[in-house]
Enzyme design. Structure first.
Site, PDB file in Angstrom:
ATOM      1  N   ARG A  73      -1.707  -2.370  -6.877  1.00 30.72           N
ATOM      2  CA  ARG A  73      -2.162  -3.570  -6.159  1.00 30.72           C
ATOM      3  C   ARG A  73      -3.227  -4.313  -6.960  1.00 30.72           C
ATOM      4  O   ARG A  73      -3.193  -5.542  -7.083  1.00 30.72           O
ATOM      5  CB  ARG A  73      -2.718  -3.178  -4.784  1.00 30.72           C
ATOM      6  CG  ARG A  73      -1.646  -2.927  -3.745  1.00 30.72           C
ATOM      7  CD  ARG A  73      -2.204  -2.310  -2.483  1.00 30.72           C
ATOM      8  NE  ARG A  73      -3.192  -3.112  -1.767  1.00 30.72           N
ATOM      9  CZ  ARG A  73      -2.903  -4.147  -0.971  1.00 30.72           C
ATOM     10  NH1 ARG A  73      -1.642  -4.534  -0.813  1.00 30.72           N
ATOM     11  NH2 ARG A  73      -3.861  -4.792  -0.325  1.00 30.72           N
TER      12      ARG A  73
ATOM     13  N   HIS B 289      -4.025   2.941  -5.471  1.00 34.37           N
ATOM     14  CA  HIS B 289      -4.337   1.527  -5.290  1.00 34.37           C
ATOM     15  C   HIS B 289      -4.193   0.734  -6.586  1.00 34.37           C
ATOM     16  O   HIS B 289      -4.349  -0.491  -6.590  1.00 34.37           O
ATOM     17  CB  HIS B 289      -5.760   1.398  -4.763  1.00 34.37           C
ATOM     18  CG  HIS B 289      -5.982   0.215  -3.863  1.00 34.37           C
ATOM     19  ND1 HIS B 289      -5.311   0.038  -2.668  1.00 34.37           N
ATOM     20  CD2 HIS B 289      -6.788  -0.870  -4.003  1.00 34.37           C
ATOM     21  CE1 HIS B 289      -5.713  -1.096  -2.108  1.00 34.37           C
ATOM     22  NE2 HIS B 289      -6.598  -1.662  -2.899  1.00 34.37           N
TER      23      HIS B 289
ATOM     24  N   ARG C  44       0.844  -1.186   0.000  1.00 31.76           N
ATOM     25  CA  ARG C  44       0.000   0.000   0.000  1.00 31.76           C
ATOM     26  C   ARG C  44       0.888   1.248   0.000  1.00 31.76           C
ATOM     27  O   ARG C  44       2.042   1.198   0.418  1.00 31.76           O
ATOM     28  CB  ARG C  44      -0.911  -0.007   1.235  1.00 31.76           C
ATOM     29  CG  ARG C  44      -1.819  -1.239   1.291  1.00 31.76           C
ATOM     30  CD  ARG C  44      -2.428  -1.421   2.658  1.00 31.76           C
ATOM     31  NE  ARG C  44      -3.245  -2.640   2.733  1.00 31.76           N
ATOM     32  CZ  ARG C  44      -2.757  -3.866   2.986  1.00 31.76           C
ATOM     33  NH1 ARG C  44      -1.460  -4.033   3.200  1.00 31.76           N
ATOM     34  NH2 ARG C  44      -3.559  -4.908   3.031  1.00 31.76           N
TER      35      ARG C  44
ATOM     36  N   TYR D   7     -11.306  -7.981  -6.966  1.00 31.22           N
ATOM     37  CA  TYR D   7     -10.373  -7.413  -7.931  1.00 31.22           C
ATOM     38  C   TYR D   7     -10.229  -8.280  -9.182  1.00 31.22           C
ATOM     39  O   TYR D   7      -9.990  -7.761 -10.268  1.00 31.22           O
ATOM     40  CB  TYR D   7      -8.987  -7.236  -7.297  1.00 31.22           C
ATOM     41  CG  TYR D   7      -8.941  -6.249  -6.155  1.00 31.22           C
ATOM     42  CD1 TYR D   7      -9.778  -5.146  -6.128  1.00 31.22           C
ATOM     43  CD2 TYR D   7      -8.054  -6.427  -5.104  1.00 31.22           C
ATOM     44  CE1 TYR D   7      -9.736  -4.243  -5.083  1.00 31.22           C
ATOM     45  CE2 TYR D   7      -8.012  -5.526  -4.043  1.00 31.22           C
ATOM     46  CZ  TYR D   7      -8.848  -4.438  -4.036  1.00 31.22           C
ATOM     47  OH  TYR D   7      -8.810  -3.553  -3.001  1.00 31.22           O
TER      48      TYR D   7
ATOM     49  N   TRP E  20      -3.378  -9.482   1.992  1.00 32.97           N
ATOM     50  CA  TRP E  20      -4.821  -9.401   2.207  1.00 32.97           C
ATOM     51  C   TRP E  20      -5.224 -10.496   3.188  1.00 32.97           C
ATOM     52  O   TRP E  20      -4.651 -11.584   3.201  1.00 32.97           O
ATOM     53  CB  TRP E  20      -5.579  -9.613   0.901  1.00 32.97           C
ATOM     54  CG  TRP E  20      -5.608  -8.406   0.012  1.00 32.97           C
ATOM     55  CD1 TRP E  20      -6.269  -7.241   0.226  1.00 32.97           C
ATOM     56  CD2 TRP E  20      -4.937  -8.253  -1.260  1.00 32.97           C
ATOM     57  NE1 TRP E  20      -6.058  -6.364  -0.821  1.00 32.97           N
ATOM     58  CE2 TRP E  20      -5.249  -6.961  -1.746  1.00 32.97           C
ATOM     59  CE3 TRP E  20      -4.118  -9.078  -2.033  1.00 32.97           C
ATOM     60  CZ2 TRP E  20      -4.786  -6.480  -2.962  1.00 32.97           C
ATOM     61  CZ3 TRP E  20      -3.654  -8.603  -3.246  1.00 32.97           C
ATOM     62  CH2 TRP E  20      -3.978  -7.316  -3.693  1.00 32.97           C
TER      63      TRP E  20
END
Length: 343
Positions: free
Chosen positions: A289, A286, A169, A321, A312
């Site tokens: 990722r 983001h 992140r 995602y 995660w």
């Protein structure tokens, strides 16, 4: 509610000294939470308190009927379901920390949230998702930027290599210092990340970079003159005189890191995509990722492997995602195309 660093203006507890004491303890121990979580809590509580004051409701402890009406208020304002869930989660968190019954435990609130989710789905609302920054995008930028003599460009390229390769992140990347860099026997860079949003343990997280990414990060370190500053943050600002602004006290800000992604989007002359939730028209913090997760899924890596790389903790987050990619691997699709199991 003195000395509550922001909560004092939000909560009127009258004579409930026991609850006041627990909230003071919460503020004292705020370091137990991620900075973003704490800021989000304060922000949400400020919004909820303003609504309660305007509507003549009791802000805290909150009644389930008041929370139900607050949920309806957010829905009427057009807030996304994900935003409404964040607000209810923060309200539940404050009540939990104060050791009082949370209004979210009420069947009244559960029904309100179920109705909100159902209404949003019927209306066609979809979960917002950052525009993915894919490996091909990284390689295209690499060709475009690798020979630049601008320190900002070399920094941006190194940053994007690290962001994509590590799935860290933005806040986690910003905390990396020069002293956190190591080398494998073959010369590749190893990054020692003290902790992440979901990994809080001795030893932290270790990330290895590819040869190419190691070269790009090395180029940035050399051009910026960071090698002699082990306590400096790995990524820092740059000056218009084409020099790095070495910093040991303040990491690169979120807006500065977001700008790296938007500058990369502009450099490849990409067209803005249709806004998703009034956001996500180009790459954001983001995006790396999301893009890395999608690329790994397309290459056949398991959800468990992707979760480990991105630290995660919930499979459903990753599945959100990669859902479009996983749909191409569906059993029925395979059956319709081949008439039998192919793997």
């Amino acid at each position: 509610m003195e000395n509550l660093n922001g909560l004092n203006s939000l909560i009127a507890l009258d004579a409930q000294d026991d609850i006041s004491a627990r909230l003071r303890e919460l503020v004292r121990d705020k370091g137990a939470f991620a900075a973003n979580t704490w800021e989000q809590l304060i922000s949400v509580m400020r919004i909820v308190a303003a609504w309660a004051k305007k509507e003549g409701r009791i802000f805290f402890p909150m009644k389930s009927t008041d929370l139900r009406d607050y949920i309806s208020h957010m829905e009427e304002k057009g807030m996304a379901v994900s935003t409404i869930q964040v607000h209810t989660s923060m309200i539940a968190m404050l009540h939990r920390e104060a050791q009082v019954v949370s209004p979210t435990s009420s069947s009244t609130v559960r029904r309100a949230m179920r109705l909100t989710r159902r209404s949003a789905l019927v209306a066609g609302e979809r979960t917002g998702q950052a525009v993915p920054f894919r490996r091909d995008d990284l390689f295209s930028l690499d060709v475009l930027w690798v020979a630049s003599d601008r320190v900002a460009i070399i920094r941006n390229l190194a940053f994007l290599h690290v962001a994509y390769s590590t799935l860290l992140r933005m806040s986690e990347i910003s905390r990396i210092r020069v002293r956190d860099i190591g080398r494998a026997p073959d010369g590749r860079i190893i990054l020692n990340v003290g902790y992440t949003k979901t990994v809080l343990k001795a030893g932290g997280v270790t990330k290895s970079l590819s040869f190419q990414s190691s070269e790009r990060l090395t180029s940035w370190i050399n051009m910026a003159g960071l090698a002699d500053h082990p306590d400096a943050f790995l990524f820092c600002g740059t000056h218009r005189t084409n020099k790095a602004i070495i910093n040991t006290t303040k990491p690169l800000t979120a807006p500065s890191m977001e700008k790296i992604f938007s500058d990369a989007w502009a450099a490849l002359e990409k067209n803005d995509v249709k806004a998703n939730k009034d956001r996500y028209t180009c790459w954001t913090g983001h995006s790396a990722r999301v893009g890395a997760a999608q690329d790994m899924a397309a290459a056949g890596y398991s959800v468990a492997q992707i979760m480990q790389e991105g630290t995660w903790t919930k499979p459903e987050t990753v599945m959100g995602y990669i859902r479009h990619i996983e749909a191409q691997k569906g059993a029925m699709l395979d059956f319709m195309e081949h008439g039998k199991k192919t793997n």
